[in-house]
Design an enzyme around this catalytic site. Sequence first.
Site, mmCIF file in Angstrom:
data_model
loop_
_atom_site.group_PDB
_atom_site.id
_atom_site.type_symbol
_atom_site.label_atom_id
_atom_site.label_comp_id
_atom_site.label_asym_id
_atom_site.label_seq_id
_atom_site.Cartn_x
_atom_site.Cartn_y
_atom_site.Cartn_z
ATOM 1 N N ARG A 1 -10.651 9.229 2.507
ATOM 2 C CA ARG A 1 -10.396 8.633 2.013
ATOM 3 C C ARG A 1 -12.254 8.010 0.496
ATOM 4 O O ARG A 1 -12.862 7.344 0.391
ATOM 5 C CB ARG A 1 -10.792 6.705 2.201
ATOM 6 C CG ARG A 1 -9.096 5.939 2.156
ATOM 7 C CD ARG A 1 -9.453 4.699 2.270
ATOM 8 N NE ARG A 1 -8.016 4.376 3.029
ATOM 9 C CZ ARG A 1 -7.023 3.857 2.407
ATOM 10 N NH1 ARG A 1 -7.637 4.055 0.467
ATOM 11 N NH2 ARG A 1 -6.062 3.827 2.584
ATOM 12 N N ASP B 1 -3.891 4.559 -7.195
ATOM 13 C CA ASP B 1 -4.884 4.629 -9.150
ATOM 14 C C ASP B 1 -6.269 4.692 -9.097
ATOM 15 O O ASP B 1 -7.091 4.799 -9.247
ATOM 16 C CB ASP B 1 -4.537 2.308 -9.141
ATOM 17 C CG ASP B 1 -5.237 1.788 -7.598
ATOM 18 O OD1 ASP B 1 -5.127 2.043 -6.606
ATOM 19 O OD2 ASP B 1 -5.736 0.195 -8.110
ATOM 20 N N ASP B 2 -7.236 4.115 -7.706
ATOM 21 C CA ASP B 2 -8.349 4.876 -7.588
ATOM 22 C C ASP B 2 -8.225 6.261 -7.006
ATOM 23 O O ASP B 2 -9.291 6.533 -8.128
ATOM 24 C CB ASP B 2 -8.744 4.456 -5.987
ATOM 25 C CG ASP B 2 -9.246 2.659 -5.608
ATOM 26 O OD1 ASP B 2 -9.358 1.604 -8.181
ATOM 27 O OD2 ASP B 2 -8.936 1.888 -4.616
ATOM 28 N N LYS C 1 0.741 8.062 -5.829
ATOM 29 C CA LYS C 1 1.238 7.723 -4.405
ATOM 30 C C LYS C 1 1.018 6.486 -4.159
ATOM 31 O O LYS C 1 -0.833 5.998 -4.238
ATOM 32 C CB LYS C 1 0.784 9.102 -3.890
ATOM 33 C CG LYS C 1 0.623 9.226 -2.568
ATOM 34 C CD LYS C 1 -1.252 8.755 -1.936
ATOM 35 C CE LYS C 1 -1.533 7.403 -1.977
ATOM 36 N NZ LYS C 1 -3.069 7.046 -1.233
ATOM 37 N N ILE D 1 2.292 3.459 -0.642
ATOM 38 C CA ILE D 1 3.549 2.495 -0.180
ATOM 39 C C ILE D 1 2.839 1.233 -0.815
ATOM 40 O O ILE D 1 4.452 0.455 -0.829
ATOM 41 C CB ILE D 1 3.415 2.290 0.531
ATOM 42 C CG1 ILE D 1 2.060 1.821 2.097
ATOM 43 C CG2 ILE D 1 3.838 3.994 2.083
ATOM 44 C CD1 ILE D 1 2.241 1.056 2.674
ATOM 45 N N MET E 1 1.863 -4.778 5.143
ATOM 46 C CA MET E 1 0.756 -4.233 4.295
ATOM 47 C C MET E 1 1.404 -4.166 3.073
ATOM 48 O O MET E 1 2.706 -4.314 2.421
ATOM 49 C CB MET E 1 1.508 -2.303 4.747
ATOM 50 C CG MET E 1 0.070 -1.604 4.900
ATOM 51 S SD MET E 1 -0.316 -0.193 5.363
ATOM 52 C CE MET E 1 -1.393 -0.406 6.801
ATOM 53 N N GLY E 2 0.448 -2.785 2.178
ATOM 54 C CA GLY E 2 0.671 -3.588 0.912
ATOM 55 C C GLY E 2 -0.523 -3.701 -0.103
ATOM 56 O O GLY E 2 -0.353 -3.945 -1.335
ATOM 57 N N ARG E 3 -1.736 -4.214 0.502
ATOM 58 C CA ARG E 3 -3.005 -4.313 -0.057
ATOM 59 C C ARG E 3 -2.427 -5.629 -1.149
ATOM 60 O O ARG E 3 -1.773 -6.264 -1.204
ATOM 61 C CB ARG E 3 -3.357 -2.852 -0.964
ATOM 62 C CG ARG E 3 -4.655 -2.388 -0.632
ATOM 63 C CD ARG E 3 -5.070 -2.208 -1.402
ATOM 64 N NE ARG E 3 -5.047 -0.520 -1.282
ATOM 65 C CZ ARG E 3 -6.389 -0.092 -0.363
ATOM 66 N NH1 ARG E 3 -7.345 -0.821 -0.155
ATOM 67 N NH2 ARG E 3 -5.849 0.905 0.133
ATOM 68 N N GLU F 1 0.274 -8.735 2.601
ATOM 69 C CA GLU F 1 -0.982 -8.531 3.715
ATOM 70 C C GLU F 1 -2.784 -8.901 2.885
ATOM 71 O O GLU F 1 -3.497 -9.063 3.120
ATOM 72 C CB GLU F 1 -1.646 -7.303 4.031
ATOM 73 C CG GLU F 1 -1.701 -5.641 3.234
ATOM 74 C CD GLU F 1 -1.757 -4.427 3.969
ATOM 75 O OE1 GLU F 1 -1.921 -4.171 5.149
ATOM 76 O OE2 GLU F 1 -2.666 -3.921 3.106
ATOM 77 N N TYR G 1 1.051 0.517 9.282
ATOM 78 C CA TYR G 1 1.067 1.744 9.592
ATOM 79 C C TYR G 1 2.481 2.764 9.808
ATOM 80 O O TYR G 1 2.500 3.846 9.668
ATOM 81 C CB TYR G 1 0.230 2.402 10.488
ATOM 82 C CG TYR G 1 -1.225 1.625 9.840
ATOM 83 C CD1 TYR G 1 -1.928 2.671 9.403
ATOM 84 C CD2 TYR G 1 -1.921 0.810 10.570
ATOM 85 C CE1 TYR G 1 -2.756 1.912 8.775
ATOM 86 C CE2 TYR G 1 -2.620 -0.005 10.092
ATOM 87 C CZ TYR G 1 -4.188 0.716 8.990
ATOM 88 O OH TYR G 1 -4.818 0.183 8.854
#
Length: 557
Positions: free
Chosen positions: A145, A175-176, A202, A204, A250-252, A311, A428
């Site tokens: 990261r 995106d980042d 990319k 998820i 998950m999914g931010r 999440e 995960y």
Amino acid sequence: MSATISALQEARADYQPRLPLALRDANAGIELGAPTEPATDRDALKKLFPKTYGQPQAKIVQGKGGLSTAPLKVGVVLSGGQAPGGHNVIAGLFDALKAANADSRLYGFLKGPGGVIEGKYTELTAEFLEPFRNTGGFDMIMSGRDKIEKPAELAACQRNLAELALDGLIVIGGDDSNTNAAVLAEYLKAEGSPTCVIGVPKTIDGDMKNEQIEASFGFDTAAKTYSELIGSICRDATSAVKHWHFVKLMGRAASHIALECALQTHPNLTLVSEEIEANSASLQEIVDGIVDIVLQRAAAGRNYGVLLVPEGLVEFIPEFRKLIDELGTVLGDEEEYLLGLPDHSERFQYLMTRLTAESARLYGFLPESIQEVLLKRDSHDNLLVSQIETERLLMDLVSDKIRALNAHYEAKGEGEIRFNCLGHFFGYEGRCAFPSNFDADYCYSLGHAAAQLVRGKLTGYTANVQNLTKPADEWLAGGTPVTMMLNLERRKGAPKPVIRKALVDLNGRPFQMFAAQRDAWALNDDYVFPGAIQYFGPAEVCDAPTITLALEQRVGG
Ligand code: FBP
């Protein structure tokens, strides 16, 4: 790669991913459209990206020709969280480069963007790549990261790319990372470097999408993997008839995964962060809403159920948003001091003097594990939402409220409500699954598209493949200038160019479809059991896109 491989991996190695016609054509070329502009912040972005601002859309078309056939040297890097299909992007890139010129060479930078900064790489040969085709994970070259941002980091990248004499660098990221790719592209162009930088969408999380990019890769496989598990949990609930399952997904920030899983499995309740924000729902109101459904189901003799929790939920609850913003300001100004304090109780005491009374109360009410996570950020200043146990917080608050209600019922001589809950976090587990046929094909196509953009000497673009609900033959490939997708957002207190994150659109067809059915799902056992992703068999079982994509592209519903 392990020497022992499963029967599925062996069979899957023979899968030949499908490609759109234009990417199968040895004489394809690139057609450029009209100049583009971002939706907002045009003047500021033009100043930040003078060399790459306003570039035209690029379309890869059959028979146009004109792409370089010289041997090329290209580097590739995997950036951020794992997403099924990453290996196929690299395989597609390799095959396309070799098809254009067998002397072309591909290098993989190791452990993410840090590998580009430090010049750590390995050459990706046919033999090296072979066992990774159609497999999940990012273990081929690993990910990281790190952010390429500071002048010294940009200069180090330039040096390392020049040392390898690279014609192109492909950044596979969200995106980042695609924003980062644009920053590097701009820097290299300004420095007169010949290395083009191309991003690949990319994640998820499914939040890197817009009119040009229909989906980020990995979303399809991850959402289907979680849906399989949720379907099994629903069946366990109706078998044991004694548990409420609280499932964090998950999914931010975006609730795309939770929404897709809801459409796939019809759980009793799904929280959608974007709706909670739109309604300014407080934590107490969310808890009350859950308790209400628990009571209604209990009244019908159903002391069980399934609840999905995105999440990133806490970031959308107004009082949490305020707290997170206040913590962000403290971290922006005094991170070193705060995190340098010897233990959590000292950090806590200090924060009590820095937060407003309302935020201090909320912070003090949270379990220590959540208090601690709220003080951490990743290199892109994102909250570590995967580590916040929101499902457990909700379980505790719902249990407390039902306990209080039971005390009240007992006093009146009424029967108590049976409520037992179990918590799960599916995150995960879905990021390194074998890519679905969709992701295997899509990623392989994205890799091919990225290679053609480098052959066309374009820089500062994100590869795209469109028309994704049609058969792969009819997919369209090209590139979107990154500056077109940028806007300015405040990060660590300062305005920064970033690709606008796509959150769930409450007026969009996926949410509307969910909203129209959720009341029935709440009270009935209308569960759907999607089962495991299938790789061999009828197309309607193996090749269907996500419900989200189908609805967004107006197919079905
Ligand atoms: P990207 O945005 O890099 O694709 O990562 C996605 C993600 O899986 C999020 O859903 C999750 O919150 C985060 O990564 C977890 O980060 P980490 O892998 O650093 O624990």
